[in-house]
Scaffold this motif. Structure first.
Motif, PDB file in Angstrom:
ATOM      1  N   ASP A  90       7.190  -0.843  -7.177  1.00  0.00           N
ATOM      2  CA  ASP A  90       6.208  -0.730  -6.104  1.00  0.00           C
ATOM      3  C   ASP A  90       5.192  -1.869  -6.217  1.00  0.00           C
ATOM      4  O   ASP A  90       5.016  -2.447  -7.295  1.00  0.00           O
ATOM      5  N   TYR A  91       4.511  -2.162  -5.113  1.00  0.00           N
ATOM      6  CA  TYR A  91       3.458  -3.174  -5.084  1.00  0.00           C
ATOM      7  C   TYR A  91       2.486  -2.817  -3.970  1.00  0.00           C
ATOM      8  O   TYR A  91       2.756  -1.917  -3.159  1.00  0.00           O
ATOM      9  N   LEU A  92       1.357  -3.484  -3.923  1.00  0.00           N
ATOM     10  CA  LEU A  92       0.357  -3.229  -2.892  1.00  0.00           C
ATOM     11  C   LEU A  92       0.328  -4.360  -1.874  1.00  0.00           C
ATOM     12  O   LEU A  92       0.572  -5.525  -2.215  1.00  0.00           O
ATOM     13  N   VAL A  93       0.007  -4.002  -0.646  1.00  0.00           N
ATOM     14  CA  VAL A  93      -0.116  -4.945   0.460  1.00  0.00           C
ATOM     15  C   VAL A  93      -1.483  -4.715   1.090  1.00  0.00           C
ATOM     16  O   VAL A  93      -1.768  -3.612   1.567  1.00  0.00           O
ATOM     17  N   VAL A  94      -2.330  -5.726   1.066  1.00  0.00           N
ATOM     18  CA  VAL A  94      -3.643  -5.640   1.698  1.00  0.00           C
ATOM     19  C   VAL A  94      -3.663  -6.611   2.870  1.00  0.00           C
ATOM     20  O   VAL A  94      -3.386  -7.801   2.704  1.00  0.00           O
ATOM     21  N   VAL A  95      -3.975  -6.087   4.057  1.00  0.00           N
ATOM     22  CA  VAL A  95      -4.010  -6.873   5.289  1.00  0.00           C
ATOM     23  C   VAL A  95      -5.295  -6.564   6.042  1.00  0.00           C
ATOM     24  O   VAL A  95      -5.986  -5.590   5.744  1.00  0.00           O
ATOM     25  N   GLY A 102     -14.660  -4.602   6.074  1.00  0.00           N
ATOM     26  CA  GLY A 102     -14.514  -3.431   6.930  1.00  0.00           C
ATOM     27  C   GLY A 102     -13.215  -3.388   7.713  1.00  0.00           C
ATOM     28  O   GLY A 102     -12.863  -2.348   8.266  1.00  0.00           O
ATOM     29  N   ALA A 103     -12.482  -4.492   7.766  1.00  0.00           N
ATOM     30  CA  ALA A 103     -11.222  -4.548   8.514  1.00  0.00           C
ATOM     31  C   ALA A 103      -9.993  -4.406   7.609  1.00  0.00           C
ATOM     32  O   ALA A 103      -8.861  -4.440   8.084  1.00  0.00           O
ATOM     33  N   LEU A 104     -10.219  -4.243   6.301  1.00  0.00           N
ATOM     34  CA  LEU A 104      -9.100  -4.199   5.341  1.00  0.00           C
ATOM     35  C   LEU A 104      -8.314  -2.896   5.429  1.00  0.00           C
ATOM     36  O   LEU A 104      -8.881  -1.821   5.606  1.00  0.00           O
ATOM     37  N   ARG A 105      -6.994  -3.031   5.251  1.00  0.00           N
ATOM     38  CA  ARG A 105      -6.119  -1.874   5.063  1.00  0.00           C
ATOM     39  C   ARG A 105      -5.226  -2.169   3.871  1.00  0.00           C
ATOM     40  O   ARG A 105      -4.770  -3.305   3.695  1.00  0.00           O
ATOM     41  N   CYS A 106      -4.984  -1.146   3.068  1.00  0.00           N
ATOM     42  CA  CYS A 106      -4.153  -1.286   1.876  1.00  0.00           C
ATOM     43  C   CYS A 106      -2.968  -0.342   1.985  1.00  0.00           C
ATOM     44  O   CYS A 106      -3.137   0.846   2.285  1.00  0.00           O
ATOM     45  N   PHE A 107      -1.774  -0.865   1.750  1.00  0.00           N
ATOM     46  CA  PHE A 107      -0.537  -0.083   1.828  1.00  0.00           C
ATOM     47  C   PHE A 107       0.165  -0.095   0.479  1.00  0.00           C
ATOM     48  O   PHE A 107       0.216  -1.132  -0.193  1.00  0.00           O
ATOM     49  N   LEU A 108       0.736   1.044   0.120  1.00  0.00           N
ATOM     50  CA  LEU A 108       1.625   1.119  -1.037  1.00  0.00           C
ATOM     51  C   LEU A 108       3.026   0.840  -0.537  1.00  0.00           C
ATOM     52  O   LEU A 108       3.585   1.624   0.235  1.00  0.00           O
ATOM     53  N   ALA A 109       3.580  -0.304  -0.939  1.00  0.00           N
ATOM     54  CA  ALA A 109       4.953  -0.666  -0.588  1.00  0.00           C
ATOM     55  C   ALA A 109       5.868  -0.167  -1.701  1.00  0.00           C
ATOM     56  O   ALA A 109       5.651  -0.485  -2.875  1.00  0.00           O
ATOM     57  N   ARG A 110       6.835   0.628  -1.335  1.00  0.00           N
ATOM     58  CA  ARG A 110       7.800   1.137  -2.306  1.00  0.00           C
ATOM     59  C   ARG A 110       8.769   0.023  -2.691  1.00  0.00           C
ATOM     60  O   ARG A 110       8.922  -0.986  -2.001  1.00  0.00           O
ATOM     61  N   SER A 111       9.443   0.220  -3.784  1.00  0.00           N
ATOM     62  CA  SER A 111      10.323  -0.807  -4.351  1.00  0.00           C
ATOM     63  C   SER A 111      11.443  -1.234  -3.411  1.00  0.00           C
ATOM     64  O   SER A 111      12.021  -2.297  -3.598  1.00  0.00           O
TER      65      SER A 111
END
Length: 169
Positions: A90-95, A102-111
Motif C-alpha cells: 500500500d502507499y498514500l496519494v495526496v492530491v 485546505g484543498a488537500l485530499r489523501c487516499f490510501l492506495a492498495r497494493s
C-alpha cells in the motif's frame, strides 16, 4: 497544524485528479490469448502533451515515517504521470484542486491500485509506506519545463493512527 483524513482510493473519488489503474469488474475487460488471459483495457488517459512522448521508468521510494507533514506539492503541466506499484505494498496519494492545505485530499492506495495524475494535477511526491517500494512510472519526456513546485503556507499532518484506521476499512 491540521490532520489530514485518509480516504479509500476509488475511481469516483479520484476522478477530479486523474485515473485509478486497477483490474476490476467496473472497467472494460475481455478474454484474449485463447481465453487464457483477461485484458483490462484502456485504464488511464496517458497524455504526453503535444510535443512529448511517454517514457517508462522505475521510481524506488523510501518509506515515509509517520507522522508526516505535507508541506509542498508539485504538478506536471505538460503531461500526465502514472504510478503503478510493483512490490505489493500500500502507499498514500495526496492530491489537491489548488496548492493550498485546505484543498488537500489523501487516499490510501492498495497494493493492486495504480494512479494516473492528469496533466496539471497538484500532488505530493511519492509516499511509500512500510518498506522501500518500486513503482513503474509512465510520464512525459519532451521539451519545456514540466514540474512546478510550491511550498504550502500551512502544513497538514498524516497521523499513524489515521492510517491504521484507514487500513481497517
Amino acid at each position: 497544524m491540521s490532520t489530514l483524513p485518509i480516504e479509500p482510493l476509488t475511481r469516483e473519488a479520484f476522478a477530479p485528479f486523474g485515473d485509478v489503474i486497477e483490474a476490476s469488474d467496473a472497467v472494460r475487460h475481455f478474454p484474449i490469448n485463447g481465453g487464457n488471459t483477461e485484458r483490462y483495457h484502456d485504464l488511464a488517459r496517458l497524455d504526453p502533451g503535444g510535443d512529448g512522448r511517454i517514457i517508462a521508468s522505475i521510481f524506488r521510494g523510501q518509506p515515509r515515517s509517520l507522522p508526516f507533514s505535507i508541506t509542498m506539492l508539485e504538478r506536471h503541466p505538460r503531461g500526465s504521470q502514472a504510478f503503478i506499484p510493483l512490490n505489493g505494498r500500500d502507499y498514500l496519494v495526496v492530491v489537491a484542486t489548488a496548492p493550498a492545505a485546505g484543498a488537500l485530499r489523501c487516499f490510501l492506495a492498495r497494493s493492486v491500485q495504480g494512479v494516473n495524475y492528469a496533466a496539471g494535477t497538484w500532488h505530493h511526491p511519492l509516499l511509500a509506506l512500510d518498506a522501500v517500494s518500486d513503482f513503474l512510472v509512465l510520464d512525459r519526456s519532451g521539451p519545456g519545463a514540466n514540474c512546478d513546485e510550491v511550498v504550502l503556507g500551512d502544513a497538514c499532518l498524516i497521523e499513524p493512527h489515521i492510517l491504521a484506521a484507514a487500513r481497517l476499512r
